[in-house]
Design an enzyme around this catalytic site. Structure first.
Site, PDB file in Angstrom:
ATOM      1  N   ASP A  72     -11.847   0.078  -4.864  1.00  0.00           N
ATOM      2  CA  ASP A  72     -12.850  -0.693  -5.602  1.00  0.00           C
ATOM      3  C   ASP A  72     -14.241  -0.229  -5.197  1.00  0.00           C
ATOM      4  O   ASP A  72     -14.458   0.247  -4.082  1.00  0.00           O
ATOM      5  CB  ASP A  72     -12.694  -2.191  -5.346  1.00  0.00           C
ATOM      6  N   MET A 109     -10.629  -3.696   6.575  1.00  0.00           N
ATOM      7  CA  MET A 109     -10.500  -4.868   7.429  1.00  0.00           C
ATOM      8  C   MET A 109      -9.700  -4.581   8.704  1.00  0.00           C
ATOM      9  O   MET A 109      -9.330  -5.511   9.408  1.00  0.00           O
ATOM     10  CB  MET A 109      -9.857  -6.021   6.649  1.00  0.00           C
ATOM     11  N   GLU A 110      -9.450  -3.281   9.002  1.00  0.00           N
ATOM     12  CA  GLU A 110      -8.594  -2.964  10.145  1.00  0.00           C
ATOM     13  C   GLU A 110      -9.031  -1.811  11.041  1.00  0.00           C
ATOM     14  O   GLU A 110      -8.867  -1.882  12.270  1.00  0.00           O
ATOM     15  CB  GLU A 110      -7.166  -2.646   9.662  1.00  0.00           C
ATOM     16  N   GLU A 157       0.819  -1.213   0.000  1.00  0.00           N
ATOM     17  CA  GLU A 157       0.000   0.000   0.000  1.00  0.00           C
ATOM     18  C   GLU A 157       0.853   1.263   0.000  1.00  0.00           C
ATOM     19  O   GLU A 157       0.320   2.371  -0.102  1.00  0.00           O
ATOM     20  CB  GLU A 157      -0.964  -0.010   1.179  1.00  0.00           C
ATOM     21  N   ILE A 199     -15.099  -7.301   1.219  1.00  0.00           N
ATOM     22  CA  ILE A 199     -16.485  -7.188   0.775  1.00  0.00           C
ATOM     23  C   ILE A 199     -16.527  -6.911  -0.721  1.00  0.00           C
ATOM     24  O   ILE A 199     -15.917  -5.966  -1.223  1.00  0.00           O
ATOM     25  CB  ILE A 199     -17.215  -6.082   1.550  1.00  0.00           C
ATOM     26  N   GLY A 251     -12.806  -0.248   0.123  1.00  0.00           N
ATOM     27  CA  GLY A 251     -13.835  -0.403  -0.891  1.00  0.00           C
ATOM     28  C   GLY A 251     -15.013   0.491  -0.558  1.00  0.00           C
ATOM     29  O   GLY A 251     -15.108   1.040   0.536  1.00  0.00           O
TER      30      GLY A 251
END
Length: 238
Positions: A196, A172-173, A11, A151, A77
């Site tokens: 996304d 996710m964090e 990232e 997701i 996302g």
């Protein structure tokens, strides 16, 4: 002292290692990048993906380096049609999307005896807003949801609940980081770039892969702005 948490080293571009002098500290099989300049000391670490990895890295970072403020930067996302890939989002509140203990009269997304959601630091966010405005960085202030799942269109109905409708993006964090920071009285901000969108007909993982190189470059530019600025200088408790 300021901490920076990133889930994956991909990232950030490789420039983050080569364009700034830093000291690498190894501890407990973790690698920490320590940046020192006339403005501030900053420690950067890569947590790994998911809530447990993020919470573990956050707790270790706070304890080891006496961190008072943390900025989480990374990808997200979205399911909002008018939020575009590569948009920069500054996070206001964050929620768990995969926690449900409502049978015991807790709110949806609330871990027992914890907060139902986590508001991020108004003062640290304001300092980032001032920095963005000074350097012409366009951003949107949004709420975020966290789950241990990536997701996409194949599974988003599992998460399409009340909290899903309250957020504009998901990762996710961050909410796990926020939970640890809340317990430790550490101020937290989140800077995310959209990788996304569920409304895009292309598979979300393919969108992510296609966008990652450009996103990593943009996130690295933001990281350098933070490293070159005394981001905590005007910070007030909030």
């Amino acid at each position: 002292m300021l901490g920076i948490i990133v889930a994956m080293d991909t990232e950030l571009s490789k420039e983050f290692k080569t364009n700034r002098d830093c000291f690498i500290h190894m501890s407990d099989n973790r690698k920490f990048y320590i940046y020192e300049n006339k403005h501030q000391s900053v420690v950067l670490c890569f947590s790994g993906i998911g809530k447990v990895n993020a919470a573990s890295a956050t707790a270790y970072l706070i304890k080891t380096f006496n961190i008072t403020h943390i900025i989480n930067i990374g990808t997200v996302g979205t399911h909002i049609p008018n939020i575009n890939i590569f948009d920069i989002l500054l996070i206001n509140k964050c929620y768990y999307l995969d926690v449900d203990v409502t049978s015991f009269n807790y709110e949806l997304g609330q871990v027992p005896k914890e907060k139902p959601f986590f508001g991020l630091s108004n003062s640290l966010n304001q300092n980032l807003i001032d920095l963005f405005n000074e350097h012409g960085v366009f951003y949107k202030l949004k709420n975020l949801g966290t789950s241990d799942s990536f997701i996409d269109r194949n599974n988003y109905l599992k998460f399409k609940n009340k909290n899903f409708e309250l957020v504009s993006c998901f990762d996710m964090e961050l909410t796990a980081i926020a939970q640890v920071c809340s317990k430790s009285n550490v101020k937290l901000s989140g800077i995310k770039i959209v990788s996304d969108n569920l409304n895009n007909m292309k598979i979300s993982s393919e969108q992510f892969d296609s966008a990652l190189v450009k996103i990593s470059s943009k996130l690295t530019e933001i990281l350098f702005l933070i490293l070159d600025t005394n981001i905590l200088s005007t910070n007030k408790e909030s």
